[in-house]
Design a protein around this motif. Structure first.
Motif, PDB file in Angstrom:
ATOM      1  N   LEU A  70       0.828  -1.204   0.000  1.00  0.00           N
ATOM      2  CA  LEU A  70       0.000   0.000   0.000  1.00  0.00           C
ATOM      3  C   LEU A  70       0.864   1.257   0.000  1.00  0.00           C
ATOM      4  O   LEU A  70       0.610   2.203  -0.764  1.00  0.00           O
ATOM      5  N   PHE A  71       1.892   1.275   0.847  1.00  0.00           N
ATOM      6  CA  PHE A  71       2.754   2.454   0.925  1.00  0.00           C
ATOM      7  C   PHE A  71       3.574   2.635  -0.355  1.00  0.00           C
ATOM      8  O   PHE A  71       3.792   3.767  -0.809  1.00  0.00           O
ATOM      9  N   LEU A  72       4.032   1.527  -0.954  1.00  0.00           N
ATOM     10  CA  LEU A  72       4.793   1.612  -2.205  1.00  0.00           C
ATOM     11  C   LEU A  72       3.944   2.233  -3.315  1.00  0.00           C
ATOM     12  O   LEU A  72       4.389   3.142  -4.025  1.00  0.00           O
ATOM     13  N   LEU A  73       2.718   1.745  -3.467  1.00  0.00           N
ATOM     14  CA  LEU A  73       1.845   2.252  -4.523  1.00  0.00           C
ATOM     15  C   LEU A  73       1.338   3.654  -4.206  1.00  0.00           C
ATOM     16  O   LEU A  73       1.178   4.484  -5.109  1.00  0.00           O
ATOM     17  N   PHE A  74       1.090   3.929  -2.925  1.00  0.00           N
ATOM     18  CA  PHE A  74       0.652   5.259  -2.522  1.00  0.00           C
ATOM     19  C   PHE A  74       1.739   6.293  -2.833  1.00  0.00           C
ATOM     20  O   PHE A  74       1.468   7.365  -3.385  1.00  0.00           O
ATOM     21  N   TYR A  75       2.981   5.953  -2.497  1.00  0.00           N
ATOM     22  CA  TYR A  75       4.099   6.860  -2.753  1.00  0.00           C
ATOM     23  C   TYR A  75       4.306   7.051  -4.258  1.00  0.00           C
ATOM     24  O   TYR A  75       4.602   8.154  -4.719  1.00  0.00           O
ATOM     25  N   LEU A  76       4.124   5.973  -5.007  1.00  0.00           N
ATOM     26  CA  LEU A  76       4.231   6.053  -6.461  1.00  0.00           C
ATOM     27  C   LEU A  76       3.183   7.013  -7.012  1.00  0.00           C
ATOM     28  O   LEU A  76       3.463   7.817  -7.904  1.00  0.00           O
ATOM     29  N   GLY A  77       1.965   6.942  -6.473  1.00  0.00           N
ATOM     30  CA  GLY A  77       0.901   7.861  -6.884  1.00  0.00           C
ATOM     31  C   GLY A  77       1.243   9.305  -6.587  1.00  0.00           C
ATOM     32  O   GLY A  77       0.942  10.204  -7.378  1.00  0.00           O
ATOM     33  N   LEU A  78       1.875   9.550  -5.436  1.00  0.00           N
ATOM     34  CA  LEU A  78       2.289  10.912  -5.081  1.00  0.00           C
ATOM     35  C   LEU A  78       3.327  11.459  -6.059  1.00  0.00           C
ATOM     36  O   LEU A  78       3.359  12.657  -6.356  1.00  0.00           O
ATOM     37  N   GLU A  79       4.201  10.568  -6.555  1.00  0.00           N
ATOM     38  CA  GLU A  79       5.264  10.983  -7.472  1.00  0.00           C
ATOM     39  C   GLU A  79       4.763  11.134  -8.907  1.00  0.00           C
ATOM     40  O   GLU A  79       5.364  11.848  -9.705  1.00  0.00           O
ATOM     41  N   PHE A  80       3.668  10.447  -9.201  1.00  0.00           N
ATOM     42  CA  PHE A  80       3.190  10.367 -10.576  1.00  0.00           C
ATOM     43  C   PHE A  80       2.209  11.499 -10.888  1.00  0.00           C
ATOM     44  O   PHE A  80       1.496  11.973 -10.025  1.00  0.00           O
ATOM     45  N   GLU A 266       4.597  13.440   1.170  1.00  0.00           N
ATOM     46  CA  GLU A 266       5.723  12.661   0.649  1.00  0.00           C
ATOM     47  C   GLU A 266       6.856  12.581   1.672  1.00  0.00           C
ATOM     48  O   GLU A 266       7.445  11.510   1.883  1.00  0.00           O
ATOM     49  N   HIS A 267       7.159  13.706   2.305  1.00  0.00           N
ATOM     50  CA  HIS A 267       8.237  13.755   3.302  1.00  0.00           C
ATOM     51  C   HIS A 267       7.919  12.882   4.517  1.00  0.00           C
ATOM     52  O   HIS A 267       8.777  12.144   5.011  1.00  0.00           O
ATOM     53  N   LEU A 268       6.671  12.960   5.006  1.00  0.00           N
ATOM     54  CA  LEU A 268       6.298  12.225   6.209  1.00  0.00           C
ATOM     55  C   LEU A 268       6.089  10.739   5.947  1.00  0.00           C
ATOM     56  O   LEU A 268       6.286   9.913   6.846  1.00  0.00           O
ATOM     57  N   ILE A 269       5.700  10.395   4.723  1.00  0.00           N
ATOM     58  CA  ILE A 269       5.366   9.003   4.421  1.00  0.00           C
ATOM     59  C   ILE A 269       6.593   8.185   4.036  1.00  0.00           C
ATOM     60  O   ILE A 269       6.564   6.942   4.105  1.00  0.00           O
ATOM     61  N   LEU A 270       7.677   8.835   3.640  1.00  0.00           N
ATOM     62  CA  LEU A 270       8.862   8.132   3.136  1.00  0.00           C
ATOM     63  C   LEU A 270       9.407   7.074   4.104  1.00  0.00           C
ATOM     64  O   LEU A 270       9.690   5.942   3.685  1.00  0.00           O
ATOM     65  N   PRO A 271       9.574   7.378   5.417  1.00  0.00           N
ATOM     66  CA  PRO A 271      10.082   6.338   6.334  1.00  0.00           C
ATOM     67  C   PRO A 271       9.170   5.122   6.417  1.00  0.00           C
ATOM     68  O   PRO A 271       9.646   3.987   6.526  1.00  0.00           O
ATOM     69  N   PHE A 272       7.855   5.339   6.352  1.00  0.00           N
ATOM     70  CA  PHE A 272       6.907   4.225   6.404  1.00  0.00           C
ATOM     71  C   PHE A 272       7.004   3.388   5.132  1.00  0.00           C
ATOM     72  O   PHE A 272       6.926   2.157   5.175  1.00  0.00           O
ATOM     73  N   LYS A 273       7.179   4.075   4.001  1.00  0.00           N
ATOM     74  CA  LYS A 273       7.327   3.365   2.725  1.00  0.00           C
ATOM     75  C   LYS A 273       8.568   2.479   2.732  1.00  0.00           C
ATOM     76  O   LYS A 273       8.520   1.321   2.315  1.00  0.00           O
ATOM     77  N   ASP A 274       9.666   3.009   3.243  1.00  0.00           N
ATOM     78  CA  ASP A 274      10.914   2.249   3.276  1.00  0.00           C
ATOM     79  C   ASP A 274      10.825   1.067   4.245  1.00  0.00           C
ATOM     80  O   ASP A 274      11.254  -0.053   3.928  1.00  0.00           O
ATOM     81  N   PHE A 275      10.272   1.317   5.441  1.00  0.00           N
ATOM     82  CA  PHE A 275      10.207   0.255   6.455  1.00  0.00           C
ATOM     83  C   PHE A 275       9.269  -0.864   6.029  1.00  0.00           C
ATOM     84  O   PHE A 275       9.644  -2.046   5.997  1.00  0.00           O
ATOM     85  N   PHE A 276       8.031  -0.509   5.700  1.00  0.00           N
ATOM     86  CA  PHE A 276       7.059  -1.543   5.341  1.00  0.00           C
ATOM     87  C   PHE A 276       7.363  -2.147   3.971  1.00  0.00           C
ATOM     88  O   PHE A 276       6.990  -3.292   3.707  1.00  0.00           O
ATOM     89  N   GLY A 277       8.052  -1.380   3.103  1.00  0.00           N
ATOM     90  CA  GLY A 277       8.484  -1.950   1.832  1.00  0.00           C
ATOM     91  C   GLY A 277       9.481  -3.077   2.039  1.00  0.00           C
ATOM     92  O   GLY A 277       9.407  -4.120   1.387  1.00  0.00           O
ATOM     93  N   ALA A 278      10.414  -2.884   2.983  1.00  0.00           N
ATOM     94  CA  ALA A 278      11.373  -3.943   3.317  1.00  0.00           C
ATOM     95  C   ALA A 278      10.648  -5.161   3.886  1.00  0.00           C
ATOM     96  O   ALA A 278      10.977  -6.311   3.562  1.00  0.00           O
ATOM     97  N   MET A 279       9.643  -4.922   4.724  1.00  0.00           N
ATOM     98  CA  MET A 279       8.859  -6.016   5.295  1.00  0.00           C
ATOM     99  C   MET A 279       8.089  -6.771   4.208  1.00  0.00           C
ATOM    100  O   MET A 279       7.875  -7.980   4.307  1.00  0.00           O
ATOM    101  N   PHE A 280       7.697  -6.044   3.156  1.00  0.00           N
ATOM    102  CA  PHE A 280       6.983  -6.666   2.050  1.00  0.00           C
ATOM    103  C   PHE A 280       7.846  -7.715   1.361  1.00  0.00           C
ATOM    104  O   PHE A 280       7.419  -8.857   1.136  1.00  0.00           O
ATOM    105  N   PHE A 281       9.090  -7.360   1.025  1.00  0.00           N
ATOM    106  CA  PHE A 281       9.974  -8.308   0.356  1.00  0.00           C
ATOM    107  C   PHE A 281      10.362  -9.455   1.293  1.00  0.00           C
ATOM    108  O   PHE A 281      10.475 -10.604   0.870  1.00  0.00           O
ATOM    109  N   PHE A 282      10.553  -9.144   2.572  1.00  0.00           N
ATOM    110  CA  PHE A 282      10.866 -10.177   3.564  1.00  0.00           C
ATOM    111  C   PHE A 282       9.699 -11.152   3.701  1.00  0.00           C
ATOM    112  O   PHE A 282       9.900 -12.375   3.742  1.00  0.00           O
TER     113      PHE A 282
END
Length: 405
Positions: A70-80, A266-282
């Motif tokens: 969710l955070f990966l796609l949400f962040y992608l939407g913010l950038e797009f 974008e600034h506030l969500i970045l740490p959550f995107k990185d943390f939960f993104g790592a958990m996603f691949f794990f």
């Protein structure tokens, strides 16, 4: 292990350690996260009392992995931005179409020739078509190629892929997750999903002034609570109408990107995107049984070969269509060959829809190989081009001009 908090803490430490190893080796962290997940997952081997498997916490980590999507796609939407794609010009639209058409067609043909049913064919084509935005962006920055002439086309193709991904996942989720077995029911479900996407974007853009006022909150705590609530509510609702929750998250990002709060979110969500993104691949690694990878070796290797050929040809054609040099065009195909987060999202969609079990180990091996090969090919693109140029003679040496007597 029967202590939930302890297991989650150990998982985070393991992810951190392999992340440090990847950084030292200057490799993408994605294959490291997946491999460590496989090494300690419920299916991993254990010797007597030496049991390091993450069993009791696997459901919680899996949920955290879902949040990562969710955070990966949400962040992608913010950038797009749809406007950015339109302003990029005809060359990017043509290049993106060429890239998708070649790789998607090869993916369909490869899966069909291997005898898979229709739904699995469509899913495998999705797995093999979309490159990893995270890996490609990181490689471009690490190799200091952001100013290269081909970089605009590379980023444009990635943007084009994101549009294709959003539409394709909505259609595929309607097909895979739909309760209706008839073709008409599946098409209706897909149109329903597409209609929801278009309506949400249109209404969201019209409501931008109202959202500006709603999110005009000084407290970061309350601001994040409202953002998270909006994100999870829309993503959860999307799933109830057979639109992938990841697409719901992407839609929220697209809508909030139109507000004046985009940079703050974008600034506030970045740490959550990185943390939960790592958990996603794990968590994806946890779901893979290492003993089933052998069944997917040849299937994965074949897909890798097809992807390498398709990417290079597509990159070359896309670059030449934009009047880039052969060298710059070759760099396009060698740079966007990495596969990662989106391929895994497609594989998880197949798992949710009860499709063939082989899709999970296939996606794991396929992503692992290309997540390693991709950055290496990009780094060595200069030498690879020299070797290919000797065979194809794209850049012929200029003949010295004769001096006038």
């Amino acid at each position: 292990m029967d202590h939930l908090v302890l297991e989650v803490g150990l998982a985070v430490i393991l992810i951190s350690l392999v992340g440090l190893v990847a950084a030292k080796l200057r490799f993408s962290v994605i294959p490291f996260y997946i491999l460590i997940g496989m090494a300690v997952g419920p299916h991993a081997p254990h010797i007597g009392v030496l049991d390091f498997r993450f069993i009791h916490s696997s459901e919680l980590i899996d949920f955290m992995g879902r949040l990562g999507v969710l955070f990966l796609l949400f962040y992608l939407g913010l950038e797009f931005s749809v406007g950015r794609l339109i302003k990029s010009g005809k060359s990017i639209a043509v290049g993106g179409t060429i890239y998708i058409a070649i790789n998607f067609t090869l993916g369909l043909a490869y899966a069909w020739l291997n005898g898979f049913p229709v739904e699995e064919v469509l899913l495998m084509a999705g797995i093999t078509t979309i490159s990893s935005s995270a890996i490609v962006a990181k490689v471009l920055v690490d190799l200091k190629r952001t100013a290269n002439p081909e970089t605009e086309m590379i980023l444009g193709i990635i943007m084009f892929e994101d549009v294709f991904l959003a539409v394709y996942i909505s259609i595929l989720s309607g097909l895979v997750l739909s309760d209706s077995g008839s073709l008409g029911g599946v098409l209706l479900s897909a149109l329903y999903a597409l209609g929801f996407m278009l309506l949400f974007i249109i209404v969201g853009r019209k409501a931008a002034p109202l959202l500006d006022k709603l999110f005009n909150i000084r407290s970061n705590e309350l601001f994040l609570l409202l953002v998270f609530g909006f994100l999870f509510l829309v993503a959860g609702f999307s799933e109830t109408i057979h639109v992938a929750e990841a697409i719901g998250a992407l839609l929220v990002g697209l809508v909030l990107a139109e507000t004046t709060h985009q940079k703050r979110i974008e600034h506030l969500i970045l740490p959550f995107k990185d943390f939960f993104g790592a958990m996603f691949f794990f968590s994806f690694g946890l779901s893979i049984d290492p003993f089933t990878l052998g069944d997917a070796v040849w299937l994965s290797l074949g897909a890798v070969v097809i992807t390498l050929i398709g990417n290079f040809v597509a990159g070359l054609m896309a670059g030449r269509s934009a009047k880039l040099s052969y060298k710059a065009s070759a760099n396009i195909g060698l740079t966007i060959v990495s596969r990662g987060e989106f391929s895994i999202i497609m594989a998880n969609l197949g798992k949710s829809g009860g499709l063939m079990d082989i899709l999970q180990p296939f996606a794991a091996l396929y992503v692992l190989i290309l997540a390693i090969l991709g950055p290496l090919l990009t780094k060595e693109s200069k030498h690879i081009y020299k070797l290919l140029n000797k065979a194809f003679r794209w850049d012929r040496p200029k003949q010295p001009q004769r001096s006038k007597p």
